[in-house]
Design a protein around this motif. Structure first.
Motif, short mmCIF file in Angstrom:
data_model
loop_
_atom_site.label_atom_id
_atom_site.label_comp_id
_atom_site.label_asym_id
_atom_site.label_seq_id
_atom_site.Cartn_x
_atom_site.Cartn_y
_atom_site.Cartn_z
N GLU A 1 0.81 -1.22 0.00
CA GLU A 1 0.00 0.00 0.00
C GLU A 1 0.85 1.27 0.00
N PRO A 2 1.77 1.43 -0.97
CA PRO A 2 2.44 2.73 -1.11
C PRO A 2 1.49 3.73 -1.75
N LEU A 3 1.98 4.93 -2.01
CA LEU A 3 1.15 5.95 -2.67
C LEU A 3 1.15 5.68 -4.17
N ILE A 4 -0.02 5.36 -4.72
CA ILE A 4 -0.15 4.98 -6.13
C ILE A 4 -1.19 5.87 -6.80
N LEU A 5 -0.81 6.48 -7.91
CA LEU A 5 -1.73 7.34 -8.66
C LEU A 5 -1.55 7.12 -10.16
N ALA A 6 -2.57 7.53 -10.90
CA ALA A 6 -2.50 7.50 -12.36
C ALA A 6 -1.80 8.75 -12.86
N PRO A 7 -1.27 8.74 -14.09
CA PRO A 7 -0.55 9.91 -14.60
C PRO A 7 -1.45 11.13 -14.76
N GLU A 8 -2.77 10.93 -14.84
CA GLU A 8 -3.70 12.04 -15.01
C GLU A 8 -3.98 12.79 -13.71
N ALA A 9 -3.51 12.26 -12.58
CA ALA A 9 -3.73 12.93 -11.30
C ALA A 9 -2.93 14.23 -11.24
N THR A 10 -3.43 15.17 -10.46
CA THR A 10 -2.76 16.46 -10.34
C THR A 10 -1.79 16.47 -9.16
N VAL A 11 -0.94 17.48 -9.14
CA VAL A 11 -0.03 17.66 -8.02
C VAL A 11 -0.82 17.84 -6.72
N ALA A 12 -1.92 18.57 -6.79
CA ALA A 12 -2.74 18.77 -5.60
C ALA A 12 -3.22 17.44 -5.03
#
Length: 432
Positions: free
Chosen positions: A293-304
């Motif tokens: 469970e690390p921090l995982i996001l898609a490339p479309e996510a914003t910096v915010a």
């Protein structure tokens, strides 16, 4: 005087009576339930601490959602991280329900002006991100000397009244926990280690699930096995559910086979599946060290969005320093790993910037069977706090953080080596 509303002010003040019935959503905008109540823990000194929400989900089932998993409380909506334990809520001896127990409670004003009835309770989020009960909406009771003020409604500080805490038995349990509340998990673990066996289990049983999970991660093998073995199965499973999967897997591997199997059956299916996957790897390999469970996001996510995830209290500083960017699905094992975004880089970019444009593609990934020596060399060579672990198709399986590596490199009895830490913790406890 107008009764206050539940809408948060600039100081994040929320009135609980108006919060009841508010819709609860996951990060994708899907409603998962409605707020039924708020759980608080009374303290010997200072304001009561709000620890979670009782949320009514489908079929009138009520579950507990820790406030550490709530990212926003706003007018008409509560937003969570999406991690929801669907076990039925069971109130513990040291917990108090605001709507169920505090509303309509009779309190006495410290200035001697009489008594009143609590009609609403306000909680506020402090800079520490913890929530505390700070204000009470109270209506004065009739009494001598109050002519012209009968029925007056007013907002008072929680310290301006007495009688909020409840029965003497509840206060006694609260006083015990209050002496330990300000200790860091590692220091509290030292205190528990030095307690007699029965007393250690009594204190551990009164801690809330997340606090106990943090402490178990700091205890030696013998102590934590004894505590988990002494808890009833459902409570022990609840605690394992909120532990980091790698720590839960380490603990389960130390238990007798029958007890471990029973706990895995009672854990939430998704959490249990993570633990089973980690148990399949050798202890001193990247797969055995990693968290799923690390921090995982898609490339479309914003910096915010990335920064909001990094601020979560359940994320360790080592893992918060790196966001792993992948193709869907975003749950491990994910789609293909595209790269990582370092927190320091994200802090230099505008909030609307897409993280897919900030990728570091040069961070070496580990395979799940890579040994701890390779993990250590890569972390040291590139001055990183975490590394991705991927399969042969470059799907992200998890991440190894530097704190997990240190735990395995240090001697097994390293926690007992620093008597000064224990002495300091015991002194703080003895003097409140």
């Amino acid at each position: 005087m107008n009764q206050p509303t539940a809408r948060p002010s600039t100081s994040s003040r929320v009135y609980v009576a108006r919060l009841k019935g508010t819709a609860v959503f996951d990060p994708l905008g899907d409603q998962v339930g409605r707020v039924h109540d708020v759980v608080v823990v009374m303290r010997l000194k200072g304001a009561p601490r709000a620890v979670g929400l009782v949320v009514e989900v489908s079929s009138k089932r009520r579950v507990f959602v820790p406030l550490t998993r709530v990212t926003s409380i706003d007018s008409g909506a509560v937003i969570t991280t999406g991690l929801l334990n669907i076990r039925r809520f069971s109130q513990r001896a040291t917990e108090t329900l605001v709507v169920g127990e505090l509303l309509d409670r009779q309190v006495t004003f410290r200035d001697g002006s009489g008594t009143g009835t609590v009609e609403d309770v306000a909680m506020e989020q402090h800079r520490s991100r913890d929530w505390y009960v700070t204000k009470l909406f109270v209506r004065r009771n009739a009494g001598r000397g109050l002519v012209g003020r009968r029925g007056e409604a007013l907002v008072v500080d929680v310290d301006d009244v007495t009688g909020l805490a409840g029965t003497p038995a509840q206060q006694g349990a609260t006083a015990l926990l209050a002496t330990l509340e300000d200790l860091k998990p590692a220091d509290l673990a030292d205190v528990l280690h030095d307690l007699p066996d029965n007393r250690r289990l009594e204190v551990a049983a009164e801690l809330d699930d997340e606090r106990l999970a943090d402490v178990l991660e700091e205890l030696g093998e013998e102590d934590r096995v004894a505590i988990v073995s002494g808890l009833d199965l459902d409570r022990a499973a609840d605690v394992l559910d909120v532990m980091q999967p790698d720590d839960a897997a380490d603990l389960v591997s130390e238990l007798p086979v029958e007890r471990a199997s029973q706990l895995l059956e009672r854990m939430e299916p998704e959490e249990a599946e993570d633990v089973r996957r980690l148990l399949a790897y050798e202890e001193h390999t990247a797969g055995g060290l990693m968290t799923t469970e690390p921090l995982i996001l898609a490339p479309e996510a914003t910096v915010a969005t990335a920064l909001a995830h990094a601020r979560r209290q359940d994320v360790t500083p080592a893992l918060a320093a790196m966001i792993f960017v992948v193709r869907p699905p975003l749950e491990t094992p994910t789609g293909r790993l595209l790269g990582v975004v370092h927190l320091q880089r994200a802090l230099r970019e505008p909030p609307h910037q897409l993280i897919g444009s900030l990728l570091d593609k040069d961070v070496d990934a580990l395979g799940p069977t890579d040994d701890i020596g390779k993990v250590t060399r890569l972390l040291a060579t590139y001055n990183l706090t975490a590394l991705p672990v991927v399969d042969e198709n470059r799907r992200l399986l998890g991440a190894v953080s530097v704190d997990d590596v240190l735990d395995h490199l240090l001697p097994a009895d390293w926690r007992e080596a620093d008597d000064d830490v224990t002495d300091r913790a015991m002194t703080r406890t003895a003097h409140g």
